[in-house]
Design a protein around this motif. Structure first.
Motif, PDB file in Angstrom:
ATOM      1  N   ILE A 141      45.651  31.390  30.487  1.00 19.24           N
ATOM      2  CA  ILE A 141      46.255  32.656  30.934  1.00 19.24           C
ATOM      3  C   ILE A 141      47.217  33.217  29.885  1.00 19.24           C
ATOM      4  CG2 ILE A 141      45.995  32.076  33.375  1.00 19.24           C
ATOM      5  CD1 ILE A 141      48.951  31.389  33.482  1.00 19.24           C
ATOM      6  N   THR A 142      47.847  32.349  29.096  1.00 21.48           N
ATOM      7  CA  THR A 142      48.749  32.829  28.043  1.00 21.48           C
ATOM      8  C   THR A 142      47.952  33.468  26.911  1.00 21.48           C
ATOM      9  OG1 THR A 142      50.267  31.006  28.590  1.00 21.48           O
ATOM     10  CG2 THR A 142      50.671  32.186  26.542  1.00 21.48           C
ATOM     11  N   GLN A 143      46.830  32.908  26.571  1.00 22.67           N
ATOM     12  CA  GLN A 143      45.963  33.501  25.547  1.00 22.67           C
ATOM     13  C   GLN A 143      45.477  34.879  25.991  1.00 22.67           C
ATOM     14  OE1 GLN A 143      43.146  30.258  25.128  1.00 22.67           O
ATOM     15  NE2 GLN A 143      44.054  29.599  23.187  1.00 22.67           N
ATOM     16  N   GLN A 144      45.161  35.015  27.277  1.00 18.06           N
ATOM     17  CA  GLN A 144      44.738  36.321  27.800  1.00 18.06           C
ATOM     18  C   GLN A 144      45.890  37.324  27.720  1.00 18.06           C
ATOM     19  OE1 GLN A 144      43.436  35.336  31.756  1.00 18.06           O
ATOM     20  NE2 GLN A 144      41.494  34.440  31.064  1.00 18.06           N
ATOM     21  N   ALA A 145      47.104  36.872  28.058  1.00 17.22           N
ATOM     22  CA  ALA A 145      48.273  37.752  27.975  1.00 17.22           C
ATOM     23  C   ALA A 145      48.553  38.155  26.533  1.00 17.22           C
ATOM     24  CB  ALA A 145      49.494  37.054  28.577  1.00 17.22           C
ATOM     25  N   LEU A 146      48.312  37.234  25.588  1.00 18.16           N
ATOM     26  CA  LEU A 146      48.526  37.542  24.170  1.00 18.16           C
ATOM     27  C   LEU A 146      47.555  38.614  23.691  1.00 18.16           C
ATOM     28  CD1 LEU A 146      50.006  36.900  21.537  1.00 18.16           C
ATOM     29  CD2 LEU A 146      48.336  35.086  21.113  1.00 18.16           C
ATOM     30  N   VAL A 147      46.320  38.556  24.144  1.00 20.09           N
ATOM     31  CA  VAL A 147      45.341  39.590  23.785  1.00 20.09           C
ATOM     32  C   VAL A 147      45.813  40.957  24.270  1.00 20.09           C
ATOM     33  CG1 VAL A 147      42.995  40.441  24.218  1.00 20.09           C
ATOM     34  CG2 VAL A 147      43.371  38.014  23.724  1.00 20.09           C
ATOM     35  N   ARG A 148      46.329  40.990  25.503  1.00 20.11           N
ATOM     36  CA  ARG A 148      46.799  42.267  26.063  1.00 20.11           C
ATOM     37  C   ARG A 148      48.001  42.805  25.293  1.00 20.11           C
ATOM     38  NH1 ARG A 148      45.698  39.443  30.946  1.00 20.11           N
ATOM     39  NH2 ARG A 148      47.913  38.952  31.217  1.00 20.11           N
ATOM     40  N   ILE A 149      48.927  41.926  24.936  1.00 24.70           N
ATOM     41  CA  ILE A 149      50.136  42.397  24.245  1.00 24.70           C
ATOM     42  C   ILE A 149      49.795  42.856  22.831  1.00 24.70           C
ATOM     43  CG2 ILE A 149      51.021  40.295  23.123  1.00 24.70           C
ATOM     44  CD1 ILE A 149      53.099  42.676  25.269  1.00 24.70           C
ATOM     45  N   ARG A 150      48.811  42.228  22.198  1.00 24.22           N
ATOM     46  CA  ARG A 150      48.388  42.691  20.872  1.00 24.22           C
ATOM     47  C   ARG A 150      47.782  44.083  20.946  1.00 24.22           C
ATOM     48  NH1 ARG A 150      45.797  36.928  18.785  1.00 24.22           N
ATOM     49  NH2 ARG A 150      47.693  36.157  17.757  1.00 24.22           N
ATOM     50  N   LYS A 151      47.054  44.356  22.005  1.00 21.60           N
ATOM     51  CA  LYS A 151      46.492  45.700  22.197  1.00 21.60           C
ATOM     52  C   LYS A 151      47.604  46.727  22.383  1.00 21.60           C
ATOM     53  CE  LYS A 151      42.032  44.294  24.185  1.00 21.60           C
ATOM     54  NZ  LYS A 151      41.193  44.282  25.426  1.00 21.60           N
ATOM     55  N   LYS A 152      48.648  46.339  23.123  1.00 24.44           N
ATOM     56  CA  LYS A 152      49.781  47.255  23.328  1.00 24.44           C
ATOM     57  C   LYS A 152      50.513  47.523  22.018  1.00 24.44           C
ATOM     58  CE  LYS A 152      50.632  46.049  28.174  1.00 24.44           C
ATOM     59  NZ  LYS A 152      51.582  45.454  29.151  1.00 24.44           N
ATOM     60  N   ILE A 153      50.661  46.476  21.207  1.00 26.08           N
ATOM     61  CA  ILE A 153      51.321  46.652  19.907  1.00 26.08           C
ATOM     62  C   ILE A 153      50.526  47.616  19.034  1.00 26.08           C
ATOM     63  CG2 ILE A 153      51.887  45.462  17.741  1.00 26.08           C
ATOM     64  CD1 ILE A 153      52.634  43.009  19.434  1.00 26.08           C
ATOM     65  N   TYR A 154      49.208  47.441  19.038  1.00 23.18           N
ATOM     66  CA  TYR A 154      48.355  48.345  18.256  1.00 23.18           C
ATOM     67  C   TYR A 154      48.472  49.779  18.782  1.00 23.18           C
ATOM     68  CZ  TYR A 154      44.148  50.505  16.328  1.00 23.18           C
ATOM     69  OH  TYR A 154      43.278  51.355  15.690  1.00 23.18           O
ATOM     70  N   SER A 155      48.505  49.913  20.114  1.00 25.01           N
ATOM     71  CA  SER A 155      48.567  51.248  20.721  1.00 25.01           C
ATOM     72  C   SER A 155      49.889  51.935  20.409  1.00 25.01           C
ATOM     73  CB  SER A 155      48.376  51.139  22.243  1.00 25.01           C
ATOM     74  OG  SER A 155      47.112  50.598  22.555  1.00 25.01           O
TER      75      SER A 155
END
Length: 601
Positions: A15-29
Motif C-alpha cells: 500500500i505504501t508503494q501504491q501511495a508513492l506512485v500517486r504522490i509522484r504523479k501529484k509532484i509531476y502535476s
C-alpha cells in the motif's frame, strides 16, 4: 502465538508503494502547473503591457503569490514522497531481517570493545550481531541510548518490569513506531547535534546588549512617528532616510559577527527540528504503561508542549535566514534592525528553554530505544518475557532456550537450570558439538532479559545480575600482551569484583587455554572452587573431563552436562541436545584421520 509480522510488512509495503506512485504523479502535476502558471502570467503581462501600472503590479503580485503557494504545495508533496520512501525502506529491511539476511545492515562495529564485560564474546556488535538485529533507531541519539542499554543492562527487577510493560504496549503500536522511524530517516541529523545542543544549553553564543534591546523595542515606533510627521508635513523624509541608513550601516558593519553567530546556531539549534516531528508524534499519543506515560509527561515543559516551543525557535531561525536576500537584508535591517531583533528573540528562547534541552534529548532517545525493543517483540510474538525474581531462587531457569540469531528451522533449543547461588553448570563435549553456542545462547538471553526485551524460550525465570564472560580472549601486540596473560587479567577481574561484593553471572569457555594440560587442570579446579566460595553462579564449558569430578565434591552446587558427538558407519553427527553427565565421545583424532592429517590407526 502466530507470527503475522511478515504478512503485515508485505501488506504495508504494497500500500505504501501504491501511495508513492500517486504522490509522484501529484509532484509531476504540480510541477507542470507551476510552469504553465509562469507562462500564463508572462503572457498576460505581455498583453497588458502599457495599460494601467496598478493592473500590471496587481498581476505580478497575484502571479508571484500563486507561484509561491504552489511551491509550498510542491515542497509538502516532496516531504511526503521522502516519508513514503523511508517507510518502503523500513518494510524491506524488516522482511530482509526476517530471513536473517544481514547484508547492508548497520553492524555497530564502532562500538566493539574487547575489554567489555561480555559484548565481544556474545557478538553484540559486528556483522550478524545482536545490535544489527535489534537496532531500529530513528535518531543517532536513540541508537546511542540503545547501545548504552545493551552494554549496561539493568539489574533492578522493578525497572526491568517497567521496561517490559512499555515494550509490550509499544509493540502493539506498529504504525506509530514505523512512522516515528520514517520521520527520523528523513531528517538530516548528524552525530554532533546532541553535543552541540547540550553546549548551547549551558553557554549561549548570543549577546545582545541592554541598550540594543531598548532600541529594538522603540525603533518601529520611531519610524512610525517619523512617517506620520512626513505625511502630515510636520517633518521631512530626510529624518526617515537618515535613520534608515544609520540602521542599515550598523547591521552591515556587524554582519560578519552575526553570520558567525548564525552558523553556530544553525549547527546546533536547527537540528532540534530533526526531533520536532518525533516529539509531536509522542505528544499526540496516549499510553497506559507508566514508563511511556512518564516519557510523554516529560515532553510538556511547564504545561507547554515541547513541539510548540521548537516550532517557535524554528520561526526565529527562518526569520534570520532572510538576511541572505540582499534586498530583504537592506529593507528589514534598515527599518527594524531585523538581524538583531531575531538574535534577541533566540537569546530569550535559549534563556527560557536551554535548561530543558538535555532532558528533551534524553526523552527522545529513551523512546527511540524502546521502539527498537518493541519491534523485536512484534517480530517475535512467540518469544516470552521472563519472570524476574528478587532473590536467587532460581538464578536462571529456562525451557527450550534458543539463540535468537539462529534461524528457527536450524535452532536447537535446550534447557538451563541453576536453582541457587552459588551454582555452576560444567559443560563437556566434543568439538563442534554445541558447547560454545549453548554458552552464547544463555548469555544473549540473559542480556535480553535484563534490558527488558523478550527472550527466545518457552519459559524462563531469572534473578537479574551483572553478566561477565570469557569466551574469546585475544592477545594484544600493541600492549605486548600474550593470549594467556590476557585471559589471566580477565579472570582476575572476575575475582576482584566478586570479592568486592558484586553479584555476577559468569560464563567461561575453556579456562586457561594457553597453558599445558597438567597446569591447566590444576588451575581450572582451583578457579572453580574459588568461584563457588565467592558465591558466584554461571556456566563453564571445557574439554577437561576432570572438572566433572567437582560435582562429587559439591553435588548441590555443581552439575555436569554434555554435548555428545555420534560416530556411526564412519560418519560423524551431532544432535546438539544437552544431556546430563560427563562427555564420553571425543572427535579430534577421528576428524584428523578422516581428513588425512594423521594416519588411521
Amino acid at each position: 502465538m502466530t507470527d503475522n509480522s511478515v504478512h503485515y510488512y508485505n501488506h504495508l509495503l504494497e500500500i505504501t508503494q501504491q501511495a508513492l506512485v500517486r504522490i509522484r504523479k501529484k509532484i509531476y502535476s504540480i510541477g507542470t502547473l507551476r510552469l504553465c502558471w509562469v507562462i500564463l502570467t508572462l503572457t498576460v503581462l505581455y498583453f497588458l503591457w502599457g495599460y494601467n501600472t496598478g493592473i500590471i503590479i496587481g498581476v505580478i503580485i497575484v502571479g508571484i503569490a500563486c507561484f509561491l503557494g504552489m511551491m509550498r504545495i510542491h515542497d509538502r508533496f516532496f516531504a511526503r514522497k521522502s516519508f513514503l520512501e523511508a517507510k518502503i525502506s523500513i518494510c524491506k529491511k524488516e522482511l530482509q531481517l526476517k530471513r536473517y539476511d544481514f547484508e547492508g545492515i548497520d553492524t555497530g562495529k564502532e562500538y566493539i570493545d574487547p575489554t567489555h564485560d561480555f559484548s565481544n564474546d556474545l557478538d553484540i556488535f559486528g556483522k550478524k550481531s545482536l545490535f544489527a538485529y535489534l537496532n531500529r533507531s530513528a535518531s543517532i541519539i536513540g541508537q546511542q541510548k540503545l547501545v548504552e542499554w545493551i552494554t549496561h543492562p539493568l539489574t533492578d527487577p522493578d525497572k526491568i518490569r517497567n521496561r517490559q510493560q512499555a515494550v509490550e504496549e509499544l509493540s502493539l503500536l506498529t504504525e506509530l513506531r514505523i512512522d516515528f522511524l520514517a520521520n527520523g530517516m528523513t531528517s538530516r541529523e548528524s552525530k554532533t547535534d546532541a553535543q552541540i545542543i547540550s553546549e548551547l544549553s549551558n553557554d549561549s553564543p548570543i549577546y545582545v546588549s541592554k541598550w540594543l534591546h531598548i532600541i529594538l523595542s522603540f525603533i518601529p515606533w520611531i519610524f512610525g512617528i517619523l512617517i506620520l510627521m512626513w505625511i502630515f508635513g510636520v517633518g521631512t523624509g530626510n529624518y526617515i532616510l537618515f535613520l534608515f541608513l544609520t540602521c542599515f550601516c550598523y547591521a552591515t558593519i556587524l554582519s560578519g559577527r552575526v553570520s558567525r553567530t548564525q552558523n553556530k546556531l544553525n549547527e546546533g539549534l536547527k537540528s532540534l527540528n530533526t526531533y520536532a516531528g518525533l516529539i509531536e508524534q509522542l505528544e499526540k499519543s496516549e499510553f497506559s504503561s507508566s514508563l511511556l506515560q512518564n516519557i510523554r509527561t516529560d515532553l510538556h515543559t511547564e504545561g507547554i508542549p515541547v513541539s510548540s516551543r521548537i516550532k517557535q525557535l524554528g520561526k526565529y531561525l527562518r526569520n534570520l535566514d532572510q538576511r541572505y536576500n540582499a534586498i530583504g537584508f537592506a529593507i528589514l535591517n534598515g527599518f527594524f534592525l531585523w538581524d538583531f531583533k531575531q538574535l534577541a528573540a533566540i537569546e530569550k528562547w535559549i534563556r527560557n528553554n536551554g535548561k530543558f534541552l538535555p532532558g528533551w534529548i534524553e526523552t527522545i532517545a529513551r523512546f527511540d530505544a524502546l521502539c527498537s525493543l518493541a519491534t523485536f517483540r512484534f517480530n517475535h510474538p512467540e518469544y516470552i518475557f521472563p519472570v524476574l525474581n528478587d532473590n536467587d531462587n532460581p538464578v536462571m531457569k529456562a525451557t527450550e532456550l534458543g539463540h535468537p540469531l539462529i534461524e528457527p528451522e536450524r535452532c536447537v533449543c535446550n534447557p538451563v537450570e541453576m536453582l541457587q547461588r552459588p551454582s555452576f553448570l560444567v559443560i563437556t563435549g566434543a568439538n563442534m558439538a554445541g558447547k560454545s553456542t549453548y554458552l552464547r545462547t544463555i548469555g544473549i538471553n540473559h542480556l535480553l532479559a535484563c534490558i527488558g526485551a523478550p527472550v527466545c524460550a518457552k519459559e524462563m525465570q531469572l534473578s537479574p545480575c551483572k553478566l561477565f564472560t570469557s569466551l574469546r580472549t585475544t592477545d594484544s601486540l600493541s600492549d605486548q600482551e600474550s593470549y594467556f596473560f590476557a585471559e589471566l587479567k580477565r579472570l582476575k577481574q572476575i575475582i576482584d569484583r566478586l570479592e568486592s561484593g558484586e553479584k555476577l553471572f559468569i560464563i567461561l569457555d575453556e579456562i586457561l587455554k594457553g597453558t599445558n594440560s597438567t597446569d591447566k587442570q590444576k588451575g581450572s579446579l582451583a578457579l572453580v572452587q574459588k568461584l563457588v566460595k565467592l558465591n558466584a553462579a554461571g556456566v563453564i564449558a571445557t574439554h577437561d573431563l576432570l572438572l566433572g569430578s567437582l560435582a562429587e565434591k559439591w553435588p548441590d552446587t555443581i552439575e555436569n552436562f554434555r554435548f555428545e558427538a555420534d560416530i556411526n558407519d564412519n560418519e560423524l553427527s551431532f544432535s546438539y541436545k544437552l544431556q546430563p553427565g560427563v562427555a564420553q565421545n571425543m572427535n579430534a583424532c577421528f576428524l584428523m584421520e578422516k581428513m588425512g592429517i594423521i594416519p588411521k590407526e
